[in-house]
Design an enzyme around this catalytic site. Structure first.
Site, short mmCIF file in Angstrom:
data_model
loop_
_atom_site.label_atom_id
_atom_site.label_comp_id
_atom_site.label_asym_id
_atom_site.label_seq_id
_atom_site.Cartn_x
_atom_site.Cartn_y
_atom_site.Cartn_z
N ARG B 245 58.78 -30.80 14.23
CA ARG B 245 59.77 -31.84 13.98
C ARG B 245 60.98 -31.18 13.32
O ARG B 245 61.00 -30.94 12.13
CB ARG B 245 59.19 -32.92 13.06
N HIS B 249 62.10 -37.25 9.34
CA HIS B 249 61.10 -38.21 9.80
C HIS B 249 61.79 -39.40 10.46
O HIS B 249 61.46 -39.81 11.57
CB HIS B 249 60.23 -38.66 8.62
N TYR B 258 61.70 -31.91 0.46
CA TYR B 258 60.33 -31.41 0.50
C TYR B 258 60.14 -30.15 1.34
O TYR B 258 59.05 -29.61 1.39
CB TYR B 258 59.37 -32.52 0.98
#
Lengths: 331, 342
Positions: B245, B249, B258
């Protein structure tokens, strides 16, 4: 052709079995499945149906409730008429994601493109000394699921007609069967196909002194209370909701407007139970005709007790119903 | 188990190669279409013209390759990340824009499109895919259901139940797990002890395949084989497409909180779009002129889709209580009247 009415005495278990047999016979899209359904189910509700209709249409699933409901949703989306059995309503909780997130939302979120004509049957309620977790009454949780109908029959004849209507309904229906009623009553049940309309409450007994609003396994309790009251010259009206969602407010309000007094009786935990919705609706819609506060007789604020010797103190009985009736009559 | 691969990162093709040049060209077209849609959708979102949008940059080959393995009549059961798969299965760009605009006009797909809506609750749709797959067998249909989930979703109970149900019932279902390394902020190594998700197939007694998810040829090939097995009555397959990815998100997520900026830098070299173009060029069937024409065609398709979406009627408040049941309840009817008055 004989002129005699074509009926047979049946228990509620037999009436549900008969309804399933009729549905499987008349519509090849109908499938019946769940845990132990193949051998007839733990209550023998599906007795003989696998032998008659074959293992493809009446079958066991793996032991997984979310799987049972989710699999059924998929079958329904693609043209089938699944009838799933959850072995006990208290075992439904692993499937609540499927119920609350999906079962009743497909029509809405696809604007009518996809629908879920599915029935989920489950035995519910106490009164027969079942083990822990087997006697829950989670109907209020289910009425919070938008797009889902919730039906709870109170006798064999009505169970068959309502279940056939539920299976033919274009939307998902929860069909809860009171374990206490499964074998305790026998009544004449018409053979063959007939349906009773969903979404309609009925007057189970007419009266003018006060209205008892109830459903499912509590209907016989309320009718018994009404019989006792009648011996003292007090005629109670008993409303059997039959369908909790959608709620037939008109029938309830017509009765309460006539009697001016209402007691709502249900065996689920009192707080947040479906009776709270009924009482709130009465307050909203016909408070000016009330001559007494609306009272509720329901399960206590505790889990349904697994303790056989004292279990009967949890589930409302005629004595507790009559205590509440005396209070509303005295007001 | 090493991921199956047919196109190397530099575009070199394995021999034998499973796709014809025509198929590879068609696949490239869909992959570029998916890439363009994703990039422009994210821009629309930043302009306030879409609601929350889950981008899939880097995962185009995993989705398109699987979707192209379906025949007309097959079903797609996507999670929320699979706009690329839905587009490849025939969802129009304007419908996809309206869907992610959260406009009810976009939520009713055409009646002949066997694509189920995007799903927010994780892994729940996998069970629906099993049911949809089985439903065909009762109706004399040989359709197959293709469903998607991610590495994070493989932790859900419904993932397990779906694979077990599919295996027990030998349902004609193909499940593609896009192992993209991240479940929002949680990396795969914190999600599972054995990061080879395809290994789990053995636990259900079904075939499991791991494939380079950034290689369209590999994904198309393994999915085509799985679809053929399913159609032939040989049951379900679990496919793990290893991918990454690249983006956030969703449009509401900030990966900088993160993971480091250069996390996944190696994956940029494995980009599914440029890799596929290199393979086509190696075959001598692609050049700058063709590229330019394709890009122009897709840009026009997107622009037209935006125009069409913008022309959709304004949603009306009473639509909230429509389509709850086939027949409106008395309560819904009363609410409808209230909402219609505004």
């Amino acid at each position: 052709m004989a002129d005699a009415p074509d009926t047979r005495p049946m228990t509620l278990v037999q009436a549900v079995n008969d309804a399933l047999d009729v549905a499987l016979s008349q519509d090849p899209r109908v499938l019946l499945f769940g845990e132990d359904v193949g051998m007839g189910g733990v209550f023998r509700v599906s007795d003989g149906l696998q032998g008659k209709h074959g293992e493809a249409r009446v079958f066991d699933t793996p032991l997984a409730e979310a799987g049972i409901v989710g699999y059924g949703i998929g079958l329904a989306l693609a043209g089938m008429r699944p009838v799933a059995e959850i072995q006990f309503a208290g075992f439904l909780y692993p499937a609540l994601d499927q119920v609350l997130s999906h079962l009743g939302r497909y029509r809405h979120r696809t604007r009518g493109r996809f629908t879920v004509p599915m029935v989920i049957r489950a035995p519910y309620g106490g009164g027969v000394h079942t083990p822990e977790q087997h006697a829950d009454s989670p109907e209020a949780v289910l009425t919070q699921a938008p797009g889902v109908k919730v039906v709870i029959p109170s006798d064999p004849m009505r169970a068959k007609g309502l279940l056939l209507a539920a299976i033919e309904d274009p939307d998902p229906v929860f069909f809860l069967e009171a374990i206490k009623l499964y074998r305790s009553v026998k009544a004449e049940v018409p053979s063959g196909h007939y349906t009773l309309e969903l979404g309609r409450a009925r007057v189970a007994r007419a009266g003018d002194a006060a209205t008892l609003v109830t459903y499912g396994g509590m209907v016989e309790v309320c009718l018994k209370a009404a019989e006792v009251a009648a011996r003292e010259g007090v005629e109670l009206e008993v409303i059997d909701l039959e369908t909790l969602a959608p709620f037939d407010a008109a029938t309830v309000m017509a009765s309460v407007e006539k009697t001016g007094r209402a007691v709502v009786v249900y065996e689920a935990r009192k707080i947040g139970g479906f009776g709270a919705e009924v009482a709130a609706r009465i307050a909203e819609e016909t408070v000016w005709s009330l001559q007494a506060p609306v009272l509720r007789v329901a399960g206590w604020d505790a889990p349904y007790p697994p303790f056989s010797a004292i279990e009967h103190h949890y589930r409302p009985d005629a004595r507790r119903v009559l205590e509440a009736v005396r209070k509303v009559l005295a007001a | 188990m090493e991921p199956l691969r047919f196109i190397a990162e530099d575009g070199a093709r394995a021999d034998p190669f499973p796709l014809s040049p025509e198929e590879l060209t068609r696949g490239y077209r869909e992959v570029v279409r998916a890439r363009v849609f994703d990039e422009r959708a994210l821009t629309l979102q930043r302009q306030g013209k879409l609601s929350v949008y889950p981008p899939y940059k880097g995962q185009e080959a995993a989705q398109v390759g699987a979707a192209l393995a379906l025949d007309p009549g097959d079903w797609l059961v996507p999670s929320y990340r699979e706009t690329a798969a839905a587009l490849a299965c025939g969802l129009s760009m304007s419908q996809a824009i309206l869907y992610w605009r959260a406009d009810p006009a976009g939520w009713r797909y055409p009646d002949d499109l066997r694509v189920l809506p995007f799903y927010i609750p994780i892994a729940t749709q996998l069970l629906h895919a099993v049911g949809v797959a089985s439903a065909g067998r009762y109706q004399g249909e040989d359709w197959v259901a293709l469903t998607f989930i991610g590495d994070g979703g493989s932790s859900e109970g419904d993932f397990h139940e779906a694979l077990n149900f599919a295996a027990v019932f030998q349902a004609p279902m193909v499940m593609v797990v896009q192992n993209n390394g991240w479940a929002i902020s949680v990396p795969t190594e914190k999600q599972m002890r054995n990061p080879r998700i395809a290994d789990r197939a053995a636990g259900y007694g079904i075939p499991g395949v791991v494939v380079d998810g950034n290689d369209l040829a590999a994904v198309w090939h393994v999915t085509r084989e799985a679809v053929a097995r399913a159609r032939a009555g040989e049951g379900p397959t679990l496919i793990e497409a290893v991918t990454y990815r690249v983006g956030p998100h969703t449009s509401s997520d900030d990966p900088g909180r993160y993971r480091s900026a250069d996390a996944g830098a190696a994956w940029l070299a494995r980009d599914p779009v440029s890799r596929l173009r290199a393979a086509l060029e190696g075959l001598g069937v692609w050049d700058d002129a063709r590229e330019e024409a394709l890009r122009a065609e897709i840009a026009e398709e997107f622009a037209a889709a935006v125009r069409e979406a913008d022309a959709a009627p304004e949603p009306e408040p009473q639509q909230i209580v429509e389509q709850v049941f086939e027949t409106m309840t008395p309560d819904a009817r009363a609410a409808w009247e209230v909402l219609r008055r505004g």
